[in-house]
Design an enzyme around this catalytic site. Structure first.
Site, PDB file in Angstrom:
ATOM      1  N   SER A 140       0.800  -1.229   0.000  1.00 37.68           N
ATOM      2  CA  SER A 140       0.000   0.000   0.000  1.00 37.68           C
ATOM      3  C   SER A 140       0.831   1.276   0.000  1.00 37.68           C
ATOM      4  O   SER A 140       0.304   2.346  -0.302  1.00 37.68           O
ATOM      5  CB  SER A 140      -0.937   0.016   1.216  1.00 37.68           C
ATOM      6  OG  SER A 140      -1.875  -1.031   1.142  1.00 37.68           O
ATOM      7  N   HIS A 201      -0.980   6.192   8.298  1.00 42.24           N
ATOM      8  CA  HIS A 201      -0.841   4.883   7.677  1.00 42.24           C
ATOM      9  C   HIS A 201      -0.353   5.063   6.244  1.00 42.24           C
ATOM     10  O   HIS A 201      -0.219   6.186   5.755  1.00 42.24           O
ATOM     11  CB  HIS A 201      -2.179   4.138   7.724  1.00 42.24           C
ATOM     12  CG  HIS A 201      -2.041   2.646   7.741  1.00 42.24           C
ATOM     13  ND1 HIS A 201      -2.387   1.859   6.663  1.00 42.24           N
ATOM     14  CD2 HIS A 201      -1.599   1.800   8.696  1.00 42.24           C
ATOM     15  CE1 HIS A 201      -2.164   0.584   6.964  1.00 42.24           C
ATOM     16  NE2 HIS A 201      -1.678   0.527   8.185  1.00 42.24           N
ATOM     17  N   THR A 203      -1.464   4.712   3.094  1.00 43.64           N
ATOM     18  CA  THR A 203      -2.184   5.456   2.065  1.00 43.64           C
ATOM     19  C   THR A 203      -2.157   6.962   2.297  1.00 43.64           C
ATOM     20  O   THR A 203      -1.687   7.708   1.432  1.00 43.64           O
ATOM     21  CB  THR A 203      -3.630   4.946   1.940  1.00 43.64           C
ATOM     22  OG1 THR A 203      -3.603   3.598   1.470  1.00 43.64           O
ATOM     23  CG2 THR A 203      -4.437   5.808   0.982  1.00 43.64           C
ATOM     24  N   GLU A 361     -10.042   7.428   2.184  1.00 43.22           N
ATOM     25  CA  GLU A 361      -9.622   6.029   2.157  1.00 43.22           C
ATOM     26  C   GLU A 361     -10.562   5.144   2.968  1.00 43.22           C
ATOM     27  O   GLU A 361     -10.780   5.372   4.153  1.00 43.22           O
ATOM     28  CB  GLU A 361      -8.206   5.865   2.721  1.00 43.22           C
ATOM     29  CG  GLU A 361      -7.724   4.411   2.639  1.00 43.22           C
ATOM     30  CD  GLU A 361      -6.521   4.116   3.521  1.00 43.22           C
ATOM     31  OE1 GLU A 361      -5.881   3.072   3.271  1.00 43.22           O
ATOM     32  OE2 GLU A 361      -6.238   4.889   4.445  1.00 43.22           O
ATOM     33  N   HIS A 370      -6.931  -9.241   5.083  1.00 46.60           N
ATOM     34  CA  HIS A 370      -5.717  -9.801   5.681  1.00 46.60           C
ATOM     35  C   HIS A 370      -6.044 -10.781   6.808  1.00 46.60           C
ATOM     36  O   HIS A 370      -5.348 -11.789   6.994  1.00 46.60           O
ATOM     37  CB  HIS A 370      -4.831  -8.688   6.237  1.00 46.60           C
ATOM     38  CG  HIS A 370      -3.953  -8.027   5.224  1.00 46.60           C
ATOM     39  ND1 HIS A 370      -3.143  -8.740   4.361  1.00 46.60           N
ATOM     40  CD2 HIS A 370      -3.755  -6.713   4.926  1.00 46.60           C
ATOM     41  CE1 HIS A 370      -2.487  -7.894   3.583  1.00 46.60           C
ATOM     42  NE2 HIS A 370      -2.841  -6.665   3.900  1.00 46.60           N
ATOM     43  N   HIS A 408      -4.466  -2.057  -4.579  1.00 46.03           N
ATOM     44  CA  HIS A 408      -4.100  -3.426  -4.956  1.00 46.03           C
ATOM     45  C   HIS A 408      -5.285  -4.328  -4.673  1.00 46.03           C
ATOM     46  O   HIS A 408      -6.295  -3.906  -4.106  1.00 46.03           O
ATOM     47  CB  HIS A 408      -2.877  -3.896  -4.159  1.00 46.03           C
ATOM     48  CG  HIS A 408      -3.066  -3.738  -2.677  1.00 46.03           C
ATOM     49  ND1 HIS A 408      -3.897  -4.548  -1.937  1.00 46.03           N
ATOM     50  CD2 HIS A 408      -2.554  -2.835  -1.804  1.00 46.03           C
ATOM     51  CE1 HIS A 408      -3.893  -4.161  -0.682  1.00 46.03           C
ATOM     52  NE2 HIS A 408      -3.089  -3.116  -0.566  1.00 46.03           N
ATOM     53  N   HIS A 483      -1.765  -9.744  -0.351  1.00 50.10           N
ATOM     54  CA  HIS A 483      -2.342  -8.995  -1.461  1.00 50.10           C
ATOM     55  C   HIS A 483      -2.383  -9.862  -2.714  1.00 50.10           C
ATOM     56  O   HIS A 483      -1.689 -10.883  -2.805  1.00 50.10           O
ATOM     57  CB  HIS A 483      -1.516  -7.748  -1.749  1.00 50.10           C
ATOM     58  CG  HIS A 483      -1.506  -6.763  -0.624  1.00 50.10           C
ATOM     59  ND1 HIS A 483      -0.627  -5.710  -0.561  1.00 50.10           N
ATOM     60  CD2 HIS A 483      -2.276  -6.670   0.496  1.00 50.10           C
ATOM     61  CE1 HIS A 483      -0.853  -5.004   0.529  1.00 50.10           C
ATOM     62  NE2 HIS A 483      -1.841  -5.572   1.194  1.00 50.10           N
TER      63      HIS A 483
END
Length: 553
Positions: A140, A201, A203, A361, A370, A408, A483
């Protein structure tokens, strides 16, 4: 005890049929009645494929109406974009988009497949190649650098070129790249960041930071030698690199406060204590610097929604020590939804007559995948789609370019020849012909859902596979699912949205948005009132001039 009611829906496409309105009214009445029944009755409303779908006229009419709408797109919107909004669904691959569409419909008691997400309504769609400069399957951070800064980069790095090496502090200087958020700010626009993750984070950090390691959230997470060498943590860069970001909302409180300082919301929980070794209180510093600028710091939903956006020019909202909770687990009294944050952000930013740039986001789609928790991930995607729709109501396609994409994909998919209307979290209609056990439609290629019982695959029929935190079965055991490497979708509407078409490198996205808004590198075509058309008119003359020069030489 279980009751099943079958209801044939006349037409999900709003095709005008005499009984359609009556059927939808009946659906609403039934839904209200069903909601009043005790939960233990487990009443479900199933939607049967309407008889109209058996008639070729139904599909032909729907396709012809869609075709007529498509033909109107030849009248391209070539206005200058006053406003830019980028919605980034972290980990929102195409299978996630499809599954979220079905879930959205099923939450409205439809079969789901025919439902439209808000992003589905965008007139232009492209594919984005997500690889990092050193990774076939991206992370990311490198992707954020691509779709925010316009250059591809190494995995794990934010706001620096591929010449920077992850975790090597001395490769930072001289390799910094700037983002479209900065370009917009320098052009006089208001700018904002809204996320369901930490505001530092991967992004959001690429919008303002230049860091060779995405995990350097505060100096407490950095190696001592990196701090001594002069590298700055990401939280610090949030307030120092672009000091007047108009709106910042998300999580990440603990990275702003001195080490071991207790959290305002969870005073007794050490895991939420401050992490800063330098003992700085970044929130207090922000408050002091902004005290004469109609600035407000808030840390809960009540404080946020009590603000009058008309009297707020700068907003810092940090609603959790780390990431915000999943939408399914959100406390409606204390934690704002993504839609609520987006609404407040737009109300503040749109006051600027020069317009705004807003990065939004839906970051916990990624986290759900995940963890193998598909239900959490898909509900996060539906909530982001709700925010997309709300933003659309607050802006105009005539002067606002809106782009929806993902950084992604994930090793997530669903299949198994499920019938129409099958709950997206349900079982496939058959047993495995190898181990004679049932399986859910949703599966992961790898992840924590792998489990063997007595040497055999676990029998999912013995589990509550529709529970919020159920971990879907995976083919390869991993503590965290990975991912995926396939292309992701890019949805676009508004000025110059047609430039997002076909298959492109991910770093193409901010160049298009900058071109649409006449910011950053892309200003030349905006020098005259006719914009892009004047550039087109000039091209033949330019070509003739170049030909003449070549002949003379």
């Amino acid at each position: 005890m279980s009751k099943v009611i079958w209801l044939a829906v006349a037409d999900p496409t709003e095709h005008v049929i005499i009984n359609t309105v009556h059927v939808y009214v009946l659906m609403v009445i039934l839904s209200l009645l069903l909601a009043s029944f005790p939960p233990h009755l487990k009443i479900k409303l199933y939607l049967r494929v309407a008889d109209q779908e058996k008639d070729p006229l139904f599909w032909n009419t729907w396709a012809q109406r869609t075709l007529k709408n498509a033909i109107t797109l030849q009248k391209l919107n070539q206005n200058t974009a006053k406003n830019l909004i980028l919605f980034l669904g972290d980990g929102m691959g195409i299978p996630t988009v499809t599954a979220a569409r079905i879930l959205k419909g099923q939450l409205s008691r439809q079969s789901g497949e025919e439902t439209q997400l808000e992003m589905d309504k965008f007139p232009f769609v492209a594919l984005s190649k997500t690889y990092n400069t050193n990774a076939q399957v991206a992370d990311s951070a490198g992707t954020a650098t691509a779709y925010l800064c316009g250059v591809k980069a190494n995995e794990g790095t934010v706001g620096v070129s591929a010449a920077a090496v992850r975790s090597q502090c001395n490769t930072t200087q001289g390799n910094e790249v700037t983002s479209i958020l900065r370009w917009a700010k320098e052009a006089g626009k208001s700018v904002g960041i809204v996320t369901t993750t930490r505001v530092n984070h991967a992004t959001p950090s690429a919008a303002y930071a230049h860091c060779v390691d995405r995990d350097w959230y505060s100096d407490g997470e950095m190696p001592a030698e990196a701090v001594q060498a002069g590298c700055k943590d990401i939280a610090r860069q949030l307030f120092e690199n672009i000091p007047d970001i108009d709106v910042i909302m998300g999580g990440g409180r603990k990275y702003m406060f001195p080490k071991n300082q207790s959290d305002v919301e969870y005073p007794g929980e050490k895991k939420h204590f401050g992490t800063r070794i330098d003992r700085r209180n970044l929130v207090e510093e922000w408050n002091n610097r902004m005290k004469n600028k109609n600035a407000h710091y808030v840390w809960n939903k009540k404080e946020l929604l009590s603000l009058n956006p008309n009297s707020v020019d700068y907003l810092l909202g940090l609603f959790e020590p780390g990431d915000l909770p999943y939408d399914l687990e959100r406390n409606n009294e204390t934690d704002p939804s993504l839609t609520e944050m987006v609404e407040v952000a737009i109300k503040i930013l749109k006051k600027n007559p020069s317009g705004f740039y807003l990065l939004v986001e839906g970051g916990r789609i990624d986290h759900g995948h995940h963890e193998g928790k598909a239900k959490q991930a898909l509900h996060e995607a539906v909530e982001m789609d709700r925010a997309i729709g709300h933003a659309g109501l607050m802006t105009s396609i005539y002067d606002t370019m809106t782009v929806v994409t993902a950084d992604h994909s994930h090793m997530f998919n669903f299949g198994g020849y499920t019938p129409r209307g099958n709950t997206i979290f349900g079982l496939a209609p058959m047993l495995s012909d190898v181990d004679q056990k049932p399986f859910t439609a949703i599966l992961y290629g790898n992840g924590p859902g792998f489990k063997v019982v007595n040497g055999l695959r676990e029998n999912v029929s013995t589990l509550d596979y529709e529970e919020n935190n159920y971990k879907a079965q995976s083919a390869v055991p991993l503590s965290m699912e990975t991912h995926g490497g396939e292309d992701v979708a890019v949805f676009a509407k508004g000025p110059m949205a047609h430039l997002l078409h076909g298959v492109h490198e991910q770093n193409y996205i901010p160049h298009v948005m900058a071109y649409a808004a006449c910011i950053g590198q892309n200003r030349d075509h905006c020098m005259s009132s006719s914009g892009a058309s004047s550039l087109s008119a000039a091209l033949p003359s330019l070509t003739a001039l170049l030909t003449l020069i070549r002949l003379l030489c």
